[in-house]
Design an enzyme around this catalytic site. Structure first.
Site, mmCIF file in Angstrom:
data_model
loop_
_atom_site.group_PDB
_atom_site.id
_atom_site.type_symbol
_atom_site.label_atom_id
_atom_site.label_comp_id
_atom_site.label_asym_id
_atom_site.label_seq_id
_atom_site.Cartn_x
_atom_site.Cartn_y
_atom_site.Cartn_z
ATOM 1 N N CYS A 154 0.858 -1.181 0.000
ATOM 2 C CA CYS A 154 0.000 0.000 0.000
ATOM 3 C C CYS A 154 0.893 1.229 0.000
ATOM 4 O O CYS A 154 1.612 1.494 0.971
ATOM 5 C CB CYS A 154 -0.915 0.003 1.221
ATOM 6 S SG CYS A 154 -1.982 1.458 1.330
ATOM 7 N N GLU A 160 -3.768 0.882 -6.146
ATOM 8 C CA GLU A 160 -2.775 -0.096 -6.544
ATOM 9 C C GLU A 160 -2.654 -0.030 -8.055
ATOM 10 O O GLU A 160 -3.612 0.350 -8.748
ATOM 11 C CB GLU A 160 -3.173 -1.495 -6.085
ATOM 12 C CG GLU A 160 -2.055 -2.517 -6.187
ATOM 13 C CD GLU A 160 -0.775 -2.059 -5.510
ATOM 14 O OE1 GLU A 160 0.140 -1.602 -6.236
ATOM 15 O OE2 GLU A 160 -0.705 -2.123 -4.281
#
Length: 233
Positions: free
Chosen positions: A2, A112
């Site tokens: 992340c 992402e």
């Protein structure tokens, strides 16, 4: 992993995480002159975290990128924005915080980049409900050479669930609301029991869509970052 996330409905933080309101005054003061919405939160920036002082949940800002108490330089935090859930109890950088200094990092989505050969497509990933959630985080306190006390944090990651696997093989740990009290409880130091909380979030409760390449630059913290390009999943 992340590396970017968002926090847009910040006014829901008190209802969702702070039944006593403790710490909200700090957040409101920080946002007194500027809009609070964050569309592209990046490492080394301040993020909103929730801890528990033994009596109630408390909101505080912490620098994203863990700086251990023994660090010689703050730059170590640039490499410690994520911590693998599988090794939290073993790695010297994380094992003490895993036992004693856990937090939630508040967000409503994360980004992402899906790889296809040389192409990288940015995706915005959230809960299907669109609600706020808490990443499982660890925090530390570090005293800088100039006398400042820096509070910093990292986000735990785990193997991707079936939904996220086509995008990336890792994902941040999103805790269920039922798991949050145990994760935040400062009296719990059983790392085996805590590790059982660090599982992939259920696939059927997640949503994702492609966003603009505007998000690729951390300098862009604007609504265009979350604009839908196409809903691939």
């Amino acid at each position: 992993m992340c590396g970017r996330f968002t926090l847009i409905p910040w006014d829901e933080i008190e209802r969702r995480f702070l039944p006593t309101g403790t710490g909200m005054e700090i957040i409101r003061e920080r946002f007194s002159d500027t809009g609070p919405e964050r569309y592209n939160i990046a490492p080394t920036q301040d993020v909103i975290t929730i801890t528990n002082d033994g009596e109630a949940n408390v909101a505080r800002f912490k620098r994203w990128g863990l700086v251990p108490s023994w660090a010689k330089d703050i730059s170590i935090g640039n490499r410690m924005i994520n911590a693998r859930a599988e090794t939290l109890a073993e790695r010297p950088s994380f094992r003490s915080a895993f036992r004693r200094r856990r937090c939630l990092v508040v967000a409503d989505s994360f980004y992402e980049w899906k790889r296809d050969g040389r192409n990288r497509t940015p995706m915005r990933i959230s809960l299907e409900s669109g609600e706020l959630f808490g990443f499982a985080g660890l925090w530390e306190s570090w005293d800088s050479p100039d006398g400042r006390r820096i509070l910093s944090c990292t986000i735990a990651t785990t193997a991707a669930n079936e939904f996220l696997a086509p995008i990336h093989d890792r994902m941040p740990v999103i805790l269920s609301q039922d798991a949050e009290p145990m994760w935040l409880d400062p009296d719990i130091q059983d790392t085996d029991a805590l590790s059982e909380l660090l599982t992939p979030y259920p696939s059927d409760l997640m949503s994702a869509y492609e966003v603009s390449s505007v998000v690729n630059s951390a300098a862009n913290d604007v609504p265009e970052c979350i604009a839908l390009v196409s809903r691939l999943l």
